[in-house]
Design an enzyme around this catalytic site. Sequence first.
Site, PDB file in Angstrom:
ATOM      1  N   SER A 107    -121.182  62.009 -37.325  1.00  0.00           N
ATOM      2  CA  SER A 107    -121.705  60.500 -36.668  1.00  0.00           C
ATOM      3  C   SER A 107    -120.960  59.595 -37.592  1.00  0.00           C
ATOM      4  O   SER A 107    -120.532  58.443 -37.311  1.00  0.00           O
ATOM      5  CB  SER A 107    -123.249  60.350 -36.610  1.00  0.00           C
ATOM      6  N   LYS A 137    -123.712  59.862 -29.224  1.00  0.00           N
ATOM      7  CA  LYS A 137    -124.341  60.813 -28.509  1.00  0.00           C
ATOM      8  C   LYS A 137    -125.901  60.831 -28.723  1.00  0.00           C
ATOM      9  O   LYS A 137    -126.642  61.315 -28.048  1.00  0.00           O
ATOM     10  CB  LYS A 137    -123.684  62.136 -28.755  1.00  0.00           C
ATOM     11  N   LYS A 187    -126.142  56.229 -40.387  1.00  0.00           N
ATOM     12  CA  LYS A 187    -125.807  57.104 -39.152  1.00  0.00           C
ATOM     13  C   LYS A 187    -126.695  58.197 -39.471  1.00  0.00           C
ATOM     14  O   LYS A 187    -126.573  59.471 -39.008  1.00  0.00           O
ATOM     15  CB  LYS A 187    -124.200  57.762 -38.854  1.00  0.00           C
ATOM     16  N   HIS A 211    -129.054  50.976 -46.934  1.00  0.00           N
ATOM     17  CA  HIS A 211    -128.527  52.264 -46.907  1.00  0.00           C
ATOM     18  C   HIS A 211    -128.303  52.692 -48.611  1.00  0.00           C
ATOM     19  O   HIS A 211    -127.711  53.715 -48.930  1.00  0.00           O
ATOM     20  CB  HIS A 211    -127.031  52.379 -46.462  1.00  0.00           C
TER      21      HIS A 211
END
Length: 316
Positions: free
Chosen positions: A159, A279, A67, A129
Amino acid sequence: MQRVGQLAIDQEGNHWSCQGQGVQDAVRLDLLEVEGVPLLSKDAQNWDSLWGFQARPDDVLISTYPKAGTTWMQEIVDMLQHEGDLQKCARAPIYQRIPFIEELVGDTASFSGLQLAETMPSPRTLKTHLPVQLLPPSFWEQKCKIIYVARNIKDNAVSYFHFHRMDHFLPEPGEWNQFLENFIAGKVAWGSWFDHVRGWWEAKDRHPILYLLYEDMKENPSREIQKVAKFLGLELPELVLNKIVQHTDFKCMKANPMANYSTMPPVIMDHGISPFLRKGTVGDWKEHFTVAQSERLDDIYAREMEGSGLTFRTQL
């Protein structure tokens, strides 16, 4: 690990099937440590296969802490590689175009990012990741180009919390206060944010790594996209640059089913709880952190990141 229901996906990514359709059918995975780093249990149990992954010299790897702008960078790179051709970049969902090498779906790994990557023709663009010390060694041996994106810790924590709520393969996040404690302690999948961003920062002095900051990308996407193009050795005419900036704008990506993960069934990702692309701002942490939490994390950050040379902005 709770397991209710079975899920499968074909290698073209076109057909999902589940026995049971509710969110209760999801598989919430446990965390297991690999060399001290918590990973999702399927990753840990299949670690030998992941560690032995064979990179190719022309691979491009996109690496982030979860994220931190991963999907954004994936779409940018795919657009650059296809000279801004929107049709080519709509050929498949992003997780098909750029395999996530740790991804395992289904009780028998019926969909594996690793397998998808291995069957993909060169040149490949891949995603991970993993912290720097757990990256399969073939990436270093082949001197692959790696793009790393880092995001300020406060927005990253918020997030990641909402991602845990909607992604039903991740452990239950609990309430925000508890999740934040686990996040700060590194007791979440892929481990400590501090170790992750600092480890990759230090690795850039030894390997071909382009290290970018999420906040810089938000502030001036044209400038940062030009950095990526230069790093990849790609020509970038102004018309193509403008098209990429427009196409990878957050509002555009949020509405793009090939980028927003809406093609995933709710049994995996429930966008009714929280959209995958939520967002995409800098400073949303202020809606979640108490003053005490913010000040405490500031103190921990100063201690953990002392001497790193890394500076993050928590607002623009």
